[in-house]
Design a protein around this motif. Structure first.
Motif, PDB file in Angstrom:
ATOM      1  N   UNK A  93      33.813  31.936  30.262  1.00  0.00           N
ATOM      2  CA  UNK A  93      32.258  32.294  29.739  1.00  0.00           C
ATOM      3  C   UNK A  93      31.275  31.367  30.879  1.00  0.00           C
ATOM      4  N   UNK A  94      30.433  31.394  31.145  1.00  0.00           N
ATOM      5  CA  UNK A  94      28.793  31.019  31.062  1.00  0.00           C
ATOM      6  C   UNK A  94      28.257  30.860  30.729  1.00  0.00           C
ATOM      7  N   UNK A  95      27.642  29.665  31.111  1.00  0.00           N
ATOM      8  CA  UNK A  95      26.131  29.352  30.177  1.00  0.00           C
ATOM      9  C   UNK A  95      25.519  28.288  30.982  1.00  0.00           C
ATOM     10  N   UNK A 109      22.509  15.732  39.012  1.00  0.00           N
ATOM     11  CA  UNK A 109      23.844  16.620  37.885  1.00  0.00           C
ATOM     12  C   UNK A 109      22.494  17.466  38.379  1.00  0.00           C
ATOM     13  N   UNK A 110      21.145  17.875  37.947  1.00  0.00           N
ATOM     14  CA  UNK A 110      20.408  19.149  37.920  1.00  0.00           C
ATOM     15  C   UNK A 110      20.779  20.343  38.719  1.00  0.00           C
ATOM     16  N   UNK A 111      21.004  21.201  38.203  1.00  0.00           N
ATOM     17  CA  UNK A 111      20.806  22.637  38.792  1.00  0.00           C
ATOM     18  C   UNK A 111      22.433  23.128  39.391  1.00  0.00           C
ATOM     19  N   UNK A 112      23.851  21.629  39.067  1.00  0.00           N
ATOM     20  CA  UNK A 112      24.449  21.549  39.210  1.00  0.00           C
ATOM     21  C   UNK A 112      26.181  22.306  38.593  1.00  0.00           C
ATOM     22  N   UNK A 113      26.473  23.174  38.402  1.00  0.00           N
ATOM     23  CA  UNK A 113      27.376  23.484  37.467  1.00  0.00           C
ATOM     24  C   UNK A 113      28.982  22.721  38.144  1.00  0.00           C
ATOM     25  N   UNK A 114      29.733  23.181  36.364  1.00  0.00           N
ATOM     26  CA  UNK A 114      30.865  22.471  36.112  1.00  0.00           C
ATOM     27  C   UNK A 114      31.620  23.115  35.449  1.00  0.00           C
ATOM     28  N   UNK A 115      33.254  22.869  35.768  1.00  0.00           N
ATOM     29  CA  UNK A 115      33.686  24.336  34.738  1.00  0.00           C
ATOM     30  C   UNK A 115      34.342  23.399  33.636  1.00  0.00           C
ATOM     31  N   UNK A 116      34.140  23.199  32.593  1.00  0.00           N
ATOM     32  CA  UNK A 116      34.690  23.102  31.502  1.00  0.00           C
ATOM     33  C   UNK A 116      36.201  23.651  30.855  1.00  0.00           C
ATOM     34  N   UNK A 122      39.543  25.000  18.618  1.00  0.00           N
ATOM     35  CA  UNK A 122      39.505  26.615  18.435  1.00  0.00           C
ATOM     36  C   UNK A 122      39.526  27.131  19.814  1.00  0.00           C
ATOM     37  N   UNK A 123      38.084  26.859  20.680  1.00  0.00           N
ATOM     38  CA  UNK A 123      38.660  27.361  22.577  1.00  0.00           C
ATOM     39  C   UNK A 123      39.930  26.374  23.249  1.00  0.00           C
ATOM     40  N   UNK A 124      40.391  25.664  22.836  1.00  0.00           N
ATOM     41  CA  UNK A 124      41.365  25.243  23.591  1.00  0.00           C
ATOM     42  C   UNK A 124      42.267  25.283  24.168  1.00  0.00           C
ATOM     43  N   UNK A 125      42.033  25.213  25.251  1.00  0.00           N
ATOM     44  CA  UNK A 125      42.675  26.479  26.655  1.00  0.00           C
ATOM     45  C   UNK A 125      41.670  26.840  27.261  1.00  0.00           C
ATOM     46  N   UNK A 126      40.761  27.747  26.717  1.00  0.00           N
ATOM     47  CA  UNK A 126      39.323  28.644  27.951  1.00  0.00           C
ATOM     48  C   UNK A 126      38.382  27.133  28.159  1.00  0.00           C
ATOM     49  N   UNK A 127      38.036  27.823  29.167  1.00  0.00           N
ATOM     50  CA  UNK A 127      36.982  28.069  30.448  1.00  0.00           C
ATOM     51  C   UNK A 127      35.650  28.124  30.083  1.00  0.00           C
ATOM     52  N   UNK A 128      34.801  27.151  29.715  1.00  0.00           N
ATOM     53  CA  UNK A 128      32.772  27.826  30.045  1.00  0.00           C
ATOM     54  C   UNK A 128      32.645  26.474  31.304  1.00  0.00           C
ATOM     55  N   UNK A 129      32.033  27.723  32.209  1.00  0.00           N
ATOM     56  CA  UNK A 129      31.231  26.696  33.251  1.00  0.00           C
ATOM     57  C   UNK A 129      29.547  27.400  33.115  1.00  0.00           C
ATOM     58  N   UNK A 130      29.464  25.945  33.204  1.00  0.00           N
ATOM     59  CA  UNK A 130      27.605  25.840  32.846  1.00  0.00           C
ATOM     60  C   UNK A 130      26.985  25.328  34.023  1.00  0.00           C
ATOM     61  N   UNK A 209      36.921  17.747  26.307  1.00  0.00           N
ATOM     62  CA  UNK A 209      37.144  18.843  27.905  1.00  0.00           C
ATOM     63  C   UNK A 209      37.362  17.843  29.211  1.00  0.00           C
ATOM     64  N   UNK A 210      37.566  18.549  29.749  1.00  0.00           N
ATOM     65  CA  UNK A 210      37.913  17.710  31.590  1.00  0.00           C
ATOM     66  C   UNK A 210      36.914  18.669  31.592  1.00  0.00           C
ATOM     67  N   UNK A 211      36.818  18.149  32.577  1.00  0.00           N
ATOM     68  CA  UNK A 211      35.559  18.853  33.832  1.00  0.00           C
ATOM     69  C   UNK A 211      35.937  18.612  35.191  1.00  0.00           C
TER      70      UNK A 211
END
Length: 234
Positions: A93-95, A109-116, A122-130, A209-211
């Motif tokens: 997912x993105x956010x 960090x302003x406007x940088x993106x991080x893969x969490x 319940x979301x264990x193992x999923x990835x969110x890029x913010x 998370x790890x990021x």
């Protein structure tokens, strides 16, 4: 744990997003949606093409980047509904997020993106890029406060002025609403982001998370308008 500086060649991740010379580590998450103008919405915070977009009370993007925060008396600038999260696939997912990283400042960090990558809940193992659009004095180190409608207003509440939310926001001040059905009464533009929490995110409650920092996806920067200098969204 403290950030580990990594000097990496650009590599393709399984998500199709490239890693950058980046910070990485482990951290924690919370959730919020206060409707306030993000702190990365002002010029001079970081080396970027422009600050993140803010919107007026009708959710229209503002041309005036210096517009006063709607969470202050007489302010006109609010968080745009486009900064809600969305699913890309069942596992990605993105956010957007308020961020505070150990050893860094908003300029880094302003406007940088991080893969969490979620390591609990319940979301264990999923990835969110913010993308980092905000920060907060109440955040700890390596802390990602994930923006999601109905996630709780926290310290400030612009949602009553912008959307007509209850005086203390939707649900509890910290944590927000507690059931998916409560999303049904949200403004139409916020419903999808509210449902996301209970669907893709599995109503995870502040998972760990790890990021690692990654090049921002173009789908994210198209919504925020903000790109860090030297980066080309993918």
């Amino acid at each position: 744990m403290h950030l580990t500086l990594k000097t990496l060649a650009l590599v393709a991740l399984s998500t199709g997003i490239a890693s950058v010379n980046a910070v990485s580590g482990s951290g924690k998450t919370t959730r919020y949606w206060d409707c306030c103008k993000g702190s990365c919405g002002w010029s001079g915070k970081a080396a970027v093409n422009q600050p993140i977009k803010s919107c007026d009370k009708s959710d229209n993007p503002l041309a005036d980047m210096a517009a006063k925060n709607g969470c202050e008396s007489g302010g006109q600038a609010y968080m745009c509904s486009a900064q809600a999260p969305w699913a890309v696939s069942d596992t990605l997912a993105y956010g957007f997020s308020a961020v505070k990283l150990a050893g860094g400042t908003e300029s880094s960090w302003c406007c940088a993106c991080y893969k969490l990558t979620f390591t609990s809940g319940n979301a264990k193992g999923k990835q969110l890029i913010v993308q980092a659009t905000n920060t907060g004095g109440d955040l700890g180190n390596n802390h990602f406060d994930l923006a999601m409608p109905g996630g709780g207003v926290g310290i400030f509440n612009g949602c009553t002025n912008e959307w007509g939310a209850p005086s203390s926001g939707w649900g509890a001040q910290y944590g927000g609403i507690s059931s998916r059905t409560e999303c049904d009464s949200f403004p139409e533009k916020l419903k999808a982001g509210c449902y996301w929490r209970f669907d893709w995110f599995g109503n995870s409650d502040n998972p760990d998370v790890t990021f690692e920092e990654v090049t921002c996806p173009k789908a994210i920067t198209d919504k925020s308008g903000c790109i860090r200098n030297g980066q080309t969204p993918t």
